[in-house]
Design an enzyme around this catalytic site. Structure first.
Site, PDB file in Angstrom:
ATOM      1  N   CYS A  51      -5.325  -2.688   6.205  1.00 14.42           N
ATOM      2  CA  CYS A  51      -5.997  -3.732   6.981  1.00 14.42           C
ATOM      3  C   CYS A  51      -7.390  -3.258   7.427  1.00 14.42           C
ATOM      4  O   CYS A  51      -7.608  -2.065   7.649  1.00 14.42           O
ATOM      5  CB  CYS A  51      -5.153  -4.101   8.211  1.00 14.42           C
ATOM      6  SG  CYS A  51      -3.844  -5.305   7.869  1.00 14.42           S
ATOM      7  N   HIS A 163       0.675  -5.359   2.212  1.00 11.57           N
ATOM      8  CA  HIS A 163      -0.717  -5.826   2.173  1.00 11.57           C
ATOM      9  C   HIS A 163      -1.128  -6.019   0.704  1.00 11.57           C
ATOM     10  O   HIS A 163      -0.912  -5.126  -0.106  1.00 11.57           O
ATOM     11  CB  HIS A 163      -1.628  -4.786   2.856  1.00 11.57           C
ATOM     12  CG  HIS A 163      -2.980  -5.317   3.171  1.00 11.57           C
ATOM     13  ND1 HIS A 163      -3.430  -5.501   4.460  1.00 11.57           N
ATOM     14  CD2 HIS A 163      -3.972  -5.745   2.360  1.00 11.57           C
ATOM     15  CE1 HIS A 163      -4.661  -5.993   4.413  1.00 11.57           C
ATOM     16  NE2 HIS A 163      -4.995  -6.157   3.155  1.00 11.57           N
ATOM     17  N   GLU A 316      21.005   1.130 -21.577  1.00  9.59           N
ATOM     18  CA  GLU A 316      19.546   1.001 -21.610  1.00  9.59           C
ATOM     19  C   GLU A 316      18.825   2.334 -21.475  1.00  9.59           C
ATOM     20  O   GLU A 316      17.756   2.531 -22.039  1.00  9.59           O
ATOM     21  CB  GLU A 316      19.102   0.023 -20.527  1.00  9.59           C
ATOM     22  CG  GLU A 316      19.544  -1.369 -20.921  1.00  9.59           C
ATOM     23  CD  GLU A 316      19.714  -2.310 -19.768  1.00  9.59           C
ATOM     24  OE1 GLU A 316      20.262  -1.886 -18.737  1.00  9.59           O
ATOM     25  OE2 GLU A 316      19.306  -3.449 -19.913  1.00  9.59           O
TER      26      GLU A 316
HETATM   27 ZN    ZN Z   1      -2.559  -4.793   6.150  1.00 10.80          ZN
END
Ligand code: ZN
Ligand code: H2U
Length: 346
Positions: A51, A163, A316
């Protein structure tokens, strides 16, 4: 074709096979149920290292960015070339080579709570521009041979942070998977005199069963050879070797396709849809590489709901990948979904 019977399909891009077992979809599920991803998030999280204005793990402070933000990964897996360390032991059994490069993180938006699916077209267009700039800037360096752009999304994919962000790892050498794709594209061009994916996308459009969405420049489809239940390939209709082949309108169309696919994915299980996605394009070795047709792969792990994932285990890990629902069925499911995000309704 084989709709109800076990069969295997060839991946023309990598040369690998996938086992398809359509009759198994009625199998009861009593295994692990993951908790659905939490949808409510704040627009800004003081504890998030991506952020704006927050402090990262290495002590640096993020700028107050308002579009995209790119920084060198504080825990980079690749480091700049080191002089004197470039002598590899000459041993055919214990082979090793020095590898160097650059790792970066790209924040798509300052908003902590968004994903590409919930961003505006013009904001995603900015991400497309940044990818292109980074691809060219890193690729121009002598020590860089290949630029891998990718995104991990969701805790089940090992993503550390919700985020909206992606990564770039630019290396001196060519990694295994793009190298295999390059080999098969080159072989196809040599043998047929035509680009593999130009031919493939034309055939898929004629057939239509595996198409998920289209616009003027791009097509999203569940590949004939898909391994993951809702795997998608997004590719330009026209031949382009890399992101830098796109003009302005084409870049807008890419942003449009990215958002629409993201919305369909989130709507599938009404949850923030986890995946690893990334771009494959021509290596940055200075060559023209007419064999390369750039494209995106999306590999989502979910199978039946937001809490039932597909595990790549057993057969797999030891033999070959296998899927139950056919790519045609997955594409039909994705095609029927709305392009209005479930969180934006009513
Ligand atoms: Zn963030
Ligand atoms: P994921 O996209 O897989 O969650 O990885 C996030 C990357 O962010 C990861 O490679 C880097 C990690 O090294 N990172 C930083 O560069 N700085 C930080 O402060 C935390 C995480």
């Amino acid at each position: 074709m084989f709709d109800d019977h076990p069969h295997r399909r060839f991946n023309a891009l990598t040369g690998e096979w996938v086992l398809v077992s359509p009759h198994r979809t009625k199998r009861p599920w009593q295994g692990q149920q993951d908790a659905p991803a939490k949808d409510e998030m704040p627009e800004f999280d003081a504890g998030c290292y991506l952020c704006p204005g927050n402090v990262r793990a290495n002590g640096e402070v993020n700028p107050d960015y308002d579009g995209t933000f790119v920084f060198d990964n504080d825990f980079a897996a690749l480091l700049p070339p080191q002089s004197g360390r470039n002598t590899a032991p000459d041993d055919d059994l214990f082979r090793a080579e020095p590898e160097s490069g650059v790792c970066r993180v790209i924040c798509y938006s300052p908003r902590h709570d968004l994903s590409m699916a919930r961003m505006e077209r013009h904001q995603v267009r900015r991400v497309v521009d940044v990818w292109t700039e980074q691809y060219l800037e890193l690729g121009e360096r002598d020590e860089i041979g290949y630029v891998q752009i990718f995104e991990n999304r969701g805790a089940v994919m090992g993503c550390s942070n919700p985020h909206p962000h992606g990564q770039i790892w630019a290396s001196g050498g060519m990694p295994t998977i793009p190298a295999a794709e390059q080999l098969h594209q080159q072989k196809h061009l040599d043998e047929k005199g035509e680009c593999l994916l130009c031919r493939y996308v034309k055939r898929e459009l004629e057939d239509g069963r595996r198409i998920v969405l289209e616009n003027d420049s791009f097509v999203a489809l569940v590949p004939f050879w898909a391994v993951w239940p809702y795997e998608v390939m997004l590719l330009p209709r026209q031949h382009m070797t890399g992101l830098d082949g796109m003009d302005d309108a084409c870049r807008d169309d890419l942003a449009d396709a990215l958002v629409r696919l993201g919305v369909r994915y989130d709507n599938l299980f009404q949850a923030s849809f986890p995946y690893s996605m990334g771009i494959h394009q021509r290596p940055s070795d200075g060559g023209e590489h007419p064999e390369w047709h750039f494209h995106f792969h999306y590999y989502p792990p979910l199978l039946r709901s937001a809490s039932v994932r597909k595990f790549m285990v057993g057969y797999e890990m030891l033999a070959m990948p296998q899927r139950d629902i056919t790519p045609e069925l997955s594409a039909a499911t994705l095609r029927e979904l709305s392009e209005i995000h479930y969180l934006s309704r009513g």
